[in-house]
Design a protein around this motif. Structure first.
Motif, PDB file in Angstrom:
ATOM      1  N   ALA A 206     -63.036  -5.330  52.014  1.00 55.51           N
ATOM      2  CA  ALA A 206     -63.163  -3.878  51.908  1.00 55.51           C
ATOM      3  C   ALA A 206     -64.341  -3.474  51.065  1.00 55.51           C
ATOM      4  CB  ALA A 206     -61.901  -3.292  51.311  1.00 55.51           C
ATOM      5  N   GLY A 207     -64.875  -4.337  50.288  1.00 54.96           N
ATOM      6  CA  GLY A 207     -65.972  -3.981  49.415  1.00 54.96           C
ATOM      7  C   GLY A 207     -66.850  -5.180  49.204  1.00 54.96           C
ATOM      8  N   PHE A 208     -67.850  -5.036  48.389  1.00 49.39           N
ATOM      9  CA  PHE A 208     -68.726  -6.148  48.071  1.00 49.39           C
ATOM     10  C   PHE A 208     -68.032  -7.071  47.098  1.00 49.39           C
ATOM     11  CE2 PHE A 208     -71.624  -7.756  44.817  1.00 49.39           C
ATOM     12  CZ  PHE A 208     -72.319  -8.654  45.591  1.00 49.39           C
ATOM     13  N   ILE A 209     -67.979  -8.352  47.428  1.00 51.42           N
ATOM     14  CA  ILE A 209     -67.308  -9.326  46.584  1.00 51.42           C
ATOM     15  C   ILE A 209     -68.332 -10.315  46.072  1.00 51.42           C
ATOM     16  CG2 ILE A 209     -65.539 -11.110  46.483  1.00 51.42           C
ATOM     17  CD1 ILE A 209     -64.180  -9.746  48.806  1.00 51.42           C
ATOM     18  N   ALA A 210     -68.287 -10.577  44.774  1.00 50.63           N
ATOM     19  CA  ALA A 210     -69.159 -11.591  44.207  1.00 50.63           C
ATOM     20  C   ALA A 210     -68.300 -12.596  43.474  1.00 50.63           C
ATOM     21  CB  ALA A 210     -70.171 -10.970  43.233  1.00 50.63           C
ATOM     22  N   THR A 211     -68.749 -13.832  43.427  1.00 51.16           N
ATOM     23  CA  THR A 211     -68.069 -14.857  42.664  1.00 51.16           C
ATOM     24  C   THR A 211     -68.904 -15.148  41.435  1.00 51.16           C
ATOM     25  OG1 THR A 211     -67.187 -15.831  44.674  1.00 51.16           O
ATOM     26  CG2 THR A 211     -67.168 -17.196  42.708  1.00 51.16           C
ATOM     27  N   VAL A 212     -68.256 -15.143  40.275  1.00 58.40           N
ATOM     28  CA  VAL A 212     -68.935 -15.482  39.042  1.00 58.40           C
ATOM     29  C   VAL A 212     -68.626 -16.928  38.734  1.00 58.40           C
ATOM     30  CG1 VAL A 212     -69.162 -14.954  36.603  1.00 58.40           C
ATOM     31  CG2 VAL A 212     -68.741 -13.131  38.217  1.00 58.40           C
TER      32      VAL A 212
ATOM     33  N   GLU B 133     -59.010 -14.979  32.224  1.00 58.27           N
ATOM     34  CA  GLU B 133     -58.875 -13.540  32.464  1.00 58.27           C
ATOM     35  C   GLU B 133     -60.154 -13.004  33.072  1.00 58.27           C
ATOM     36  OE1 GLU B 133     -56.758 -10.199  29.918  1.00 58.27           O
ATOM     37  OE2 GLU B 133     -58.749 -10.605  29.098  1.00 58.27           O
ATOM     38  N   GLY B 134     -60.001 -12.002  33.939  1.00 58.22           N
ATOM     39  CA  GLY B 134     -61.148 -11.283  34.474  1.00 58.22           C
ATOM     40  C   GLY B 134     -61.370 -11.461  35.960  1.00 58.22           C
ATOM     41  N   GLY B 135     -60.894 -12.569  36.538  1.00 58.89           N
ATOM     42  CA  GLY B 135     -61.043 -12.761  37.968  1.00 58.89           C
ATOM     43  C   GLY B 135     -60.138 -11.825  38.746  1.00 58.89           C
ATOM     44  N   GLY B 136     -60.583 -11.399  39.931  1.00 64.09           N
ATOM     45  CA  GLY B 136     -59.777 -10.537  40.777  1.00 64.09           C
ATOM     46  C   GLY B 136     -59.882  -9.061  40.485  1.00 64.09           C
ATOM     47  N   GLN B 137     -60.651  -8.675  39.478  1.00 59.52           N
ATOM     48  CA  GLN B 137     -60.720  -7.258  39.135  1.00 59.52           C
ATOM     49  C   GLN B 137     -61.674  -6.503  40.059  1.00 59.52           C
ATOM     50  OE1 GLN B 137     -62.594  -6.438  35.284  1.00 59.52           O
ATOM     51  NE2 GLN B 137     -63.372  -8.531  35.264  1.00 59.52           N
TER      52      GLN B 137
ATOM     53  N   TRP C  20     -63.578 -14.212  40.669  1.00 62.21           N
ATOM     54  CA  TRP C  20     -63.797 -13.405  41.869  1.00 62.21           C
ATOM     55  C   TRP C  20     -63.699 -11.943  41.476  1.00 62.21           C
ATOM     56  CZ3 TRP C  20     -60.010 -10.513  44.713  1.00 62.21           C
ATOM     57  CH2 TRP C  20     -60.381 -10.176  46.020  1.00 62.21           C
ATOM     58  N   ILE C  21     -64.759 -11.183  41.681  1.00 58.62           N
ATOM     59  CA  ILE C  21     -64.756  -9.769  41.328  1.00 58.62           C
ATOM     60  C   ILE C  21     -65.205  -8.947  42.529  1.00 58.62           C
ATOM     61  CG2 ILE C  21     -65.073 -10.154  38.858  1.00 58.62           C
ATOM     62  CD1 ILE C  21     -68.016  -9.620  39.163  1.00 58.62           C
TER      63      ILE C  21
ATOM     64  N   ASN D 235     -47.849   6.423  47.949  1.00 59.44           N
ATOM     65  CA  ASN D 235     -47.283   5.630  49.041  1.00 59.44           C
ATOM     66  C   ASN D 235     -48.274   4.699  49.725  1.00 59.44           C
ATOM     67  OD1 ASN D 235     -44.594   6.839  48.923  1.00 59.44           O
ATOM     68  ND2 ASN D 235     -45.609   8.703  49.668  1.00 59.44           N
ATOM     69  N   HIS D 236     -49.508   4.647  49.239  1.00 60.94           N
ATOM     70  CA  HIS D 236     -50.523   3.819  49.896  1.00 60.94           C
ATOM     71  C   HIS D 236     -51.425   3.150  48.866  1.00 60.94           C
ATOM     72  CE1 HIS D 236     -49.388   6.913  52.891  1.00 60.94           C
ATOM     73  NE2 HIS D 236     -49.434   5.891  53.733  1.00 60.94           N
ATOM     74  N   GLY D 237     -51.808   1.940  49.159  1.00 60.90           N
ATOM     75  CA  GLY D 237     -52.699   1.206  48.265  1.00 60.90           C
ATOM     76  C   GLY D 237     -53.351   0.054  48.990  1.00 60.90           C
ATOM     77  N   ARG D 238     -53.906  -0.850  48.202  1.00 64.04           N
ATOM     78  CA  ARG D 238     -54.590  -2.020  48.758  1.00 64.04           C
ATOM     79  C   ARG D 238     -54.498  -3.154  47.762  1.00 64.04           C
ATOM     80  NH1 ARG D 238     -60.214  -0.971  51.547  1.00 64.04           N
ATOM     81  NH2 ARG D 238     -58.753  -0.445  53.230  1.00 64.04           N
ATOM     82  N   VAL D 239     -54.232  -4.355  48.256  1.00 63.27           N
ATOM     83  CA  VAL D 239     -54.256  -5.553  47.431  1.00 63.27           C
ATOM     84  C   VAL D 239     -55.439  -6.409  47.873  1.00 63.27           C
ATOM     85  CG1 VAL D 239     -52.537  -6.683  48.940  1.00 63.27           C
ATOM     86  CG2 VAL D 239     -53.018  -7.611  46.662  1.00 63.27           C
ATOM     87  N   TYR D 240     -56.292  -6.744  46.930  1.00 63.75           N
ATOM     88  CA  TYR D 240     -57.393  -7.678  47.154  1.00 63.75           C
ATOM     89  C   TYR D 240     -56.929  -9.057  46.694  1.00 63.75           C
ATOM     90  CZ  TYR D 240     -60.234  -3.405  47.423  1.00 63.75           C
ATOM     91  OH  TYR D 240     -60.743  -2.185  47.765  1.00 63.75           O
ATOM     92  N   PHE D 241     -57.266 -10.095  47.453  1.00 62.70           N
ATOM     93  CA  PHE D 241     -56.788 -11.422  47.085  1.00 62.70           C
ATOM     94  C   PHE D 241     -57.900 -12.456  47.198  1.00 62.70           C
ATOM     95  CE2 PHE D 241     -55.945 -10.854  51.619  1.00 62.70           C
ATOM     96  CZ  PHE D 241     -56.483 -12.006  52.176  1.00 62.70           C
ATOM     97  N   ALA D 242     -57.770 -13.495  46.375  1.00 58.17           N
ATOM     98  CA  ALA D 242     -58.691 -14.631  46.422  1.00 58.17           C
ATOM     99  C   ALA D 242     -57.930 -15.868  45.993  1.00 58.17           C
ATOM    100  CB  ALA D 242     -59.896 -14.412  45.505  1.00 58.17           C
ATOM    101  N   GLY D 243     -57.855 -16.857  46.874  1.00 56.88           N
ATOM    102  CA  GLY D 243     -57.216 -18.107  46.529  1.00 56.88           C
ATOM    103  C   GLY D 243     -57.984 -18.834  45.441  1.00 56.88           C
ATOM    104  N   ALA D 244     -57.271 -19.634  44.662  1.00 55.07           N
ATOM    105  CA  ALA D 244     -57.901 -20.345  43.547  1.00 55.07           C
ATOM    106  C   ALA D 244     -58.886 -21.388  44.061  1.00 55.07           C
ATOM    107  CB  ALA D 244     -56.827 -21.019  42.691  1.00 55.07           C
ATOM    108  N   GLY D 245     -59.973 -21.563  43.318  1.00 58.64           N
ATOM    109  CA  GLY D 245     -60.952 -22.587  43.654  1.00 58.64           C
ATOM    110  C   GLY D 245     -61.960 -22.114  44.675  1.00 58.64           C
ATOM    111  N   GLN D 246     -62.924 -22.991  44.936  1.00 69.27           N
ATOM    112  CA  GLN D 246     -64.035 -22.615  45.804  1.00 69.27           C
ATOM    113  C   GLN D 246     -63.678 -22.687  47.285  1.00 69.27           C
ATOM    114  OE1 GLN D 246     -67.465 -25.122  45.359  1.00 69.27           O
ATOM    115  NE2 GLN D 246     -68.870 -23.618  46.204  1.00 69.27           N
ATOM    116  N   TYR D 247     -62.763 -23.567  47.646  1.00 72.56           N
ATOM    117  CA  TYR D 247     -62.462 -23.776  49.060  1.00 72.56           C
ATOM    118  C   TYR D 247     -60.960 -23.649  49.334  1.00 72.56           C
ATOM    119  CZ  TYR D 247     -67.195 -25.599  48.985  1.00 72.56           C
ATOM    120  OH  TYR D 247     -68.543 -25.739  48.810  1.00 72.56           O
TER     121      TYR D 247
END
Length: 285
Positions: free
Chosen positions: A10-16, A36-40, A147-148, A251-263
Motif C-alpha cells: 500500500a505504500g513505499f516500503i524500505a528495509t533498514v 524495536e522499530g521494525g514494522g512502523q 521493515w518500515i 470499522n476499517h483499517g489496515r494491517v501491514y506485515f513483514a515476515g522475520a528475516g530477509q527471505y
C-alpha cells in the motif's frame, strides 16, 4: 536483488539493515537482534514514531557493550537498477542514509530519529527493497533487518479501547485477527491464518500504540501438543515478524506485515481490515 522479490504494497516500503563493524570490545559479539522499530508506518515528510533498537549479545546471550552498530537505510531498488530521487527515501538527520551507534551496557544500540521521504506510493503500488548487510571482522553474525513503511497522507484515527474485537478482510473470510487494547497504550494482536501449504497457523504478540498506529513484534509457537500430551518444556516461541496497524475509522483499517528475516515465507504486504465484532460495553464513534 532479484526482481521477483518486489511485491506490491500500500505504500513505499524500505528495509533498514544493520552493518556491524567490530573493533576491540570486551566480549565477542555473536548475535544482533532487532528489538524495536521494525514494522512502523509514517506519512510522507513526517517523522517515524520510533527509533530503531538492536541488541548485541555474545555466545552466552550476555550483552556486549561498545560495539559500533551501523544502521543503513537502503535507498535504491532492484539491485540499484531502479532508484528514486534521494528525497523519496527515509533518512536520518542531515538527510543521511547511514548512522553508527555504539551499543550500551545492555547491548542496545538506538538509531537516530528517522524521517519519512516524499514518496508514499509508486506506480507499481510500492515495493519492498532488500538490503545485504555485511559484518566486518565477525563472520557468522547474521544482520538484523527492520521493515518500515511510508504512506501517502490519508485520514487516520487514534487507537482506543474501542478497537478491541475481531477484524477480518471480507474478501478473505476464514482468517482474521483478534485485537485487544491493553492498559499503558499497548495492543495485543493475534492473526489466525494458514501457511502457504494450507496448515493452520496463528501468530501475534503485544506492542506499543504510538500516535495513530501500533507496532507488534509477532511470535509463532512451535512444539506444542494437544492435552493431555502438552509439555511446556517442548514449546518454544519463534520470531514471526512485524505487524503494523492503522485505522481510517471505527470499522476499517489496515494491517501491514513483514515476515522475520530477509527471505521469509510470509513475505511482506498488507491486508485491509473490517470490524467483525464489538465487545459488550464498548462503543466507537
Amino acid at each position: 536483488m532479484n526482481a521477483s522479490r518486489i511485491r506490491p504494497t500500500a505504500g513505499f516500503i524500505a528495509t533498514v539493515a544493520l552493518v556491524f563493524a567490530i573493533p576491540a570490545v570486551a566480549a565477542t559479539p555473536a548475535t544482533l537482534t532487532p528489538i524495536e522499530g521494525g514494522g512502523q508506518i509514517a506519512v510522507t515528510n513526517s517523522p517515524f514514531p520510533l527509533q530503531l533498537t538492536a541488541r548485541v549479545t555474545d555466545a552466552a546471550g550476555a550483552p556486549v557493550e561498545g560495539a559500533p552498530v551501523h544502521f543503513a537505510i537502503d535507498h535504491c531498488a532492484q539491485g540499484h537498477v531502479f532508484c528514486l530521487l534521494p528525497s523519496g527515501y527515509p533518512f536520518f538527520p542531515g538527510h543521511n542514509f547511514d548512522a553508527v551507534v555504539m551499543s550500551d551496557a545492555d547491548g542496545n544500540a538506538v538509531s537516530p530519529a528517522i524521517e519519512a521521504g516524499d514518496v508514499g506510493t509508486l506506480d507499481v503500488g510500492g515495493f519492498q527493497d532488500d538490503v545485504v548487510a555485511t559484518i566486518d571482522g565477525a563472520s557468522g553474525v547474521a544482520p538484523a533487518y527492520f521493515w518500515i513503511v511510508q504512506v501517502d497522507p490519508s485520514p487516520s484515527v487514534a487507537i482506543t479501547s474501542a478497537f478491541t474485537g475481531a477484524w477480518y478482510d471480507p474478501t478473505r473470510s476464514g482468517q482474521g485477527l483478534m485485537l485487544e487494547v491493553l492498559p499503558g497504550n499497548q495492543l495485543l494482536a493475534y492473526w489466525f491464518a494458514f501457511t502457504r501449504d494450507g496448515q493452520q497457523a496463528w501468530f501475534g504478540g503485544v506492542g506499543p500504540i504510538v500516535g495513530n498506529e501500533a507496532v507488534v513484534y509477532a511470535q509463532q509457537g512451535a512444539g506444542g501438543r494437544w492435552i493431555p500430551d502438552f509439555n511446556p518444556a517442548g514449546y518454544v516461541k519463534l520470531p514471526w515478524g512485524t505487524l503494523g496497524f492503522r485505522f481510517s475509522d471505527c470499522n476499517h483499517g489496515r494491517v501491514y506485515f513483514a515476515g522475520a528475516g530477509q527471505y521469509s515465507d510470509w513475505s511482506t504486504g498488507y491486508m485491509d481490515l473490517t470490524r467483525l465484532t464489538m465487545p459488550a460495553g464498548l462503543s466507537c464513534s
